[in-house]
Design an enzyme around this catalytic site. Sequence first.
Site, PDB file in Angstrom:
ATOM      1  CG  HIS A  69       6.933  -5.109   3.243  1.00 31.49           C
ATOM      2  ND1 HIS A  69       5.876  -4.226   3.230  1.00 31.49           N
ATOM      3  CD2 HIS A  69       7.977  -4.430   3.777  1.00 31.49           C
ATOM      4  CE1 HIS A  69       6.267  -3.057   3.726  1.00 31.49           C
ATOM      5  NE2 HIS A  69       7.549  -3.157   4.076  1.00 31.49           N
ATOM      6  NE  ARG A  71       6.716  -7.345  -1.188  1.00 26.70           N
ATOM      7  CZ  ARG A  71       6.996  -6.089  -0.919  1.00 26.70           C
ATOM      8  NH1 ARG A  71       6.062  -5.264  -0.494  1.00 26.70           N
ATOM      9  NH2 ARG A  71       8.220  -5.614  -1.099  1.00 26.70           N
ATOM     10  CG  ASP A 312      11.441  -2.240   5.229  1.00 27.11           C
ATOM     11  OD1 ASP A 312      10.347  -2.762   4.948  1.00 27.11           O
ATOM     12  OD2 ASP A 312      11.795  -1.127   4.782  1.00 27.11           O
ATOM     13  CG  HIS A 316      10.593  -5.883  -4.735  1.00 24.91           C
ATOM     14  ND1 HIS A 316       9.281  -5.478  -4.816  1.00 24.91           N
ATOM     15  CD2 HIS A 316      11.173  -5.068  -3.814  1.00 24.91           C
ATOM     16  CE1 HIS A 316       9.068  -4.468  -3.977  1.00 24.91           C
ATOM     17  NE2 HIS A 316      10.203  -4.206  -3.351  1.00 24.91           N
TER      18      HIS A 316
END
Length: 433
Positions: A69, A71, A312, A316
């Site tokens: 990810h 983002r 994965d 964050h």
Amino acid sequence: MNIWIKNGHLLDPANHRDEICDLYIEDGKVACVGSLSSDKPERERAEKATIIDAEGKYVMPGFLDLHVHLREPGFEYKETIRTGTSAAAKGGFTAVCPMPNTKPATDSPEMVKKILEIAERDSEIHVYPVGAVTKGQSGEEMTDIAGMAAAGAKAISEDGKSVMNAELYRKAMREAANAGIPVLAHCEDKNMVGSGAMNAGKKAEELGITGITNAVEDVIVARDILLAKETGARLHLCHCSTKDSVKMIKAAREDGVKVSGEVCPHHFAMTEDEIPRDDANYKMNPPLRSREDVEALCQGLSDGIMEAISTDHAPHSEEEKKKSIADAPFGIVGSETAYALAVTYLVKKGFLTPMQLVERMSMRPCEILGVPGGNLAVGMPADITIADMDSEYKIDKNTFVSKGKNTPFHDVPVNGRVYYTIVGGKIVYQYEE
Ligand code: DOR
Ligand code: ZN
Ligand code: ZN
């Protein structure tokens, strides 16, 4: 830049090479593998090259991470294509597949092109975009799958959730099969998961947090396998976490279904028992499972039922991950720790040989995605990872180049360090003490 990699231990499963030798890179490609004999003109050319002393290190085809990810666009405070691909390069990855759950989602040919444009500008490694299955990932209207594939999407996925409408998913699988790209499936029954935030078990009870049972994953694994069987789609199951996922993949393959599965380092290296307290750095989806599940995943990787290791990588902000497990977002970073965790928990524990590790991190991921790489024969692109399996150190989140520091592996002792990552004959990462 021409590079002469000297005396490394070449691990090249595609060409059955497992030997100490030199590898010479010219014009971005592998130009010679073996020993450069002193009377050949090759040697003269090589002498003008940049020399990498790889003694005591493995020279491997570059790793491909089927699941990250990045983002961007939309959540640049968590990660950008620039920072995420730098983190991947540091982890030994020469290519990554960014999932489409950005804002806006990668759900149209235009968005696929946009990701590729940013990557062209900001990334030194290959970026293979993954297109969404439904518009806005809302589960309602199918995207232009053929158009996204033509624009450069290498797969489709609804990662972050499952497409709960089986009929819509069946149509999407047919489209993907027609477009010649695989479907990367996040398997999670939306109705069953409810507000679950960690594995259903003793730990969740102790912490008073709603659990996620194995069946939340397993029922969708079963459904997706049946849909792949009917449509002929190439199905790849993301972040498998349960023992029954392994069993079902084995049975489906024996049945001739085109299905593969990936395991993430956190799922083979850590059980739910290791969650020390209500700390959201241990929260990801699917969650850390029981010892029995972890053993089945390690055995599945060892037996070759589970064919890929992907991260994965889900960065964050610190702020978001300070919240309790019940409230924080799912996901941990993985790009900069995957290789060492695979060496420590799979190679050192006897589940994988060094060669098999290269198969799971490079050769098979490239084959699953249908992209070049994973092969160091003469003439192939010089996408190479140079790393050892013996260095000992503790993972330190403060050294991460990813914007995300959310890992449960901070301070964990590991073996294995990446020294160089080379893409198309260019050194894009070099370890400095
Ligand atoms: O842990 C996860 N984080 N699992 C997912 O499926 C999504 C991902 C994210 O985007 O943060
Ligand atoms: Zn997912
Ligand atoms: Zn994901």
